[in-house]
Design a protein around this motif. Sequence first.
Motif, mmCIF file in Angstrom:
data_model
loop_
_atom_site.group_PDB
_atom_site.id
_atom_site.type_symbol
_atom_site.label_atom_id
_atom_site.label_comp_id
_atom_site.label_asym_id
_atom_site.label_seq_id
_atom_site.Cartn_x
_atom_site.Cartn_y
_atom_site.Cartn_z
ATOM 1 N N GLY A 193 5.664 -5.958 8.608
ATOM 2 C CA GLY A 193 4.930 -5.101 9.305
ATOM 3 C C GLY A 193 3.902 -4.013 8.587
ATOM 4 N N THR A 194 3.491 -3.333 9.118
ATOM 5 C CA THR A 194 2.570 -1.642 8.341
ATOM 6 C C THR A 194 3.566 -1.112 7.010
ATOM 7 O OG1 THR A 194 1.076 -0.934 10.630
ATOM 8 C CG2 THR A 194 2.214 0.799 8.291
ATOM 9 N N ALA A 195 5.268 -0.977 7.219
ATOM 10 C CA ALA A 195 6.085 -0.893 6.010
ATOM 11 C C ALA A 195 5.523 -1.744 4.909
ATOM 12 C CB ALA A 195 7.201 -0.893 6.631
ATOM 13 N N GLY A 196 5.729 -3.187 4.770
ATOM 14 C CA GLY A 196 5.249 -4.214 3.983
ATOM 15 C C GLY A 196 4.348 -3.658 3.707
ATOM 16 N N PHE A 197 2.987 -3.483 4.140
ATOM 17 C CA PHE A 197 1.615 -4.132 3.906
ATOM 18 C C PHE A 197 1.158 -2.620 3.510
ATOM 19 C CE2 PHE A 197 -3.086 -1.879 5.597
ATOM 20 C CZ PHE A 197 -3.250 -3.415 5.067
ATOM 21 N N THR A 198 1.970 -1.285 3.540
ATOM 22 C CA THR A 198 1.333 -0.315 2.940
ATOM 23 C C THR A 198 2.174 -0.542 1.027
ATOM 24 O OG1 THR A 198 1.905 1.099 4.690
ATOM 25 C CG2 THR A 198 1.791 2.406 2.499
ATOM 26 N N ALA A 199 3.585 -1.251 1.728
ATOM 27 C CA ALA A 199 4.246 -1.092 -0.025
ATOM 28 C C ALA A 199 3.520 -2.185 -0.514
ATOM 29 C CB ALA A 199 5.045 -2.001 0.318
ATOM 30 N N MET A 200 2.677 -3.358 -0.066
ATOM 31 C CA MET A 200 1.448 -4.476 -1.012
ATOM 32 C C MET A 200 0.041 -3.444 -1.297
ATOM 33 S SD MET A 200 1.335 -6.978 -2.015
ATOM 34 C CE MET A 200 0.535 -6.378 -3.254
ATOM 35 N N LEU A 201 -0.301 -2.710 -0.594
ATOM 36 C CA LEU A 201 -1.433 -1.505 -1.115
ATOM 37 C C LEU A 201 -1.066 -0.683 -2.090
ATOM 38 C CD1 LEU A 201 -3.199 -0.624 2.530
ATOM 39 C CD2 LEU A 201 -3.904 -2.140 1.266
ATOM 40 N N CYS A 202 -0.019 -0.020 -2.486
ATOM 41 C CA CYS A 202 0.592 0.652 -3.336
ATOM 42 C C CYS A 202 1.046 0.215 -4.721
ATOM 43 C CB CYS A 202 2.284 0.865 -2.701
ATOM 44 S SG CYS A 202 2.016 2.817 -1.823
ATOM 45 N N VAL A 203 1.428 -1.317 -4.211
ATOM 46 C CA VAL A 203 1.697 -2.146 -5.413
ATOM 47 C C VAL A 203 -0.011 -2.371 -6.059
ATOM 48 C CG1 VAL A 203 2.102 -4.559 -6.274
ATOM 49 C CG2 VAL A 203 3.435 -2.905 -4.618
ATOM 50 N N GLN A 204 -0.634 -2.926 -5.532
ATOM 51 C CA GLN A 204 -2.200 -3.420 -5.769
ATOM 52 C C GLN A 204 -3.073 -2.213 -6.711
ATOM 53 O OE1 GLN A 204 -4.057 -5.211 -1.723
ATOM 54 N NE2 GLN A 204 -3.244 -7.062 -3.017
ATOM 55 N N ALA A 205 -2.613 -1.118 -6.333
ATOM 56 C CA ALA A 205 -2.876 0.105 -6.824
ATOM 57 C C ALA A 205 -2.238 0.403 -8.396
ATOM 58 C CB ALA A 205 -2.730 1.423 -5.552
ATOM 59 N N LEU A 206 -0.980 -0.215 -7.914
ATOM 60 C CA LEU A 206 -0.424 0.423 -9.018
ATOM 61 C C LEU A 206 -1.249 -0.520 -10.448
ATOM 62 C CD1 LEU A 206 3.738 0.572 -8.966
ATOM 63 C CD2 LEU A 206 1.547 2.479 -9.371
#
Length: 327
Positions: free
Chosen positions: A126-139
């Motif tokens: 869901g949005t939680a996983g999607f948001t987590a992935m955006l965070c990882v990509q930002a790092l």
Amino acid sequence: MFEALYVEKTSTGQSATLRQVSERDMPSGDVTVRVRWSDLNYKDALAVTGRGPVVRAWPMVPGIDCAGVVEQSSNPAFTPGQEVVLNGSGAGELHWGGFAQRVRVPADWLVPLPPGLSAYHAMALGTAGFTAMLCVQALEREGVRPASDPVLVTGATGGVGSIAVMVLATLGYQVVAVTGRMAEEPYLRALGAQDVLPRAHFETTSRPLEKARWAGAVDVVGGQVLAAVCASMRPAGVVAACGLAGGMDFPATVAPFILRGVTLVGIDSVTCSQAVRLAAWQRLAALIDPAKLDTLTLRVPLAEVPQAARDLLEGRSKGRIVVDIPQ
């Protein structure tokens, strides 16, 4: 007619009831989806309970995420029978969302379900996983690599935090999880955390600079915790901030940014382009172990969403909550 969790204003606040609603009342959109699964996020819990100003158009069907099958489409990008995912984009806030058997939305809010990912596991993310992935990509984009010093994840027993721990560990990062529930340390270590710290270490007022420890961080909490995380970053460290469970305030100084070159990256999972959404979902499909994802997922029927929302806000749940939409 179809079944939906219907939220409306009342003389004492608002109510959330399961009822039959008419397709004639659905908001406009060029794609109608028969919903199979939804999920419960922090924002959904606020919307359902009325504990936060999430709903901005009344009455509302909450649910910022859903996965299902296209029933009707006037847009050539999607055809009947195609499996699709919706997350964010204003669903459940300004536009009827996924806590219903049907949803009608603009085509550019949808992405095709990535190969190898079931609709159920898409909502376990869901949005939680999607948001987590955006965070990882930002790092990654800012140069944080698995060979760097440890990466911190706050709010680690929540949806975003749990999946961030799992994804970062899968990629080979040294993950340190932060939680207010140390009894959940075995759970976090099973997801891949190499160490677990109590949230209390980050809740007291920090000095402008603390001991430099972290190469990167994913912060879901905000408030004093985010300020303390920034103060303890290593030179050129990167913090991806995506949540406010600990409050909207940011009681920090500029010291980490001008003396250590720390970068604070804000993560917006609502207004992303369709291309960004598709790339993140495809990467999640490639990285996530469905069996491990199942260990952090609870399934509830649509009728039990109001109680599940209260449990989430009061800290009685962990991981992800998938909502089973009746067929």
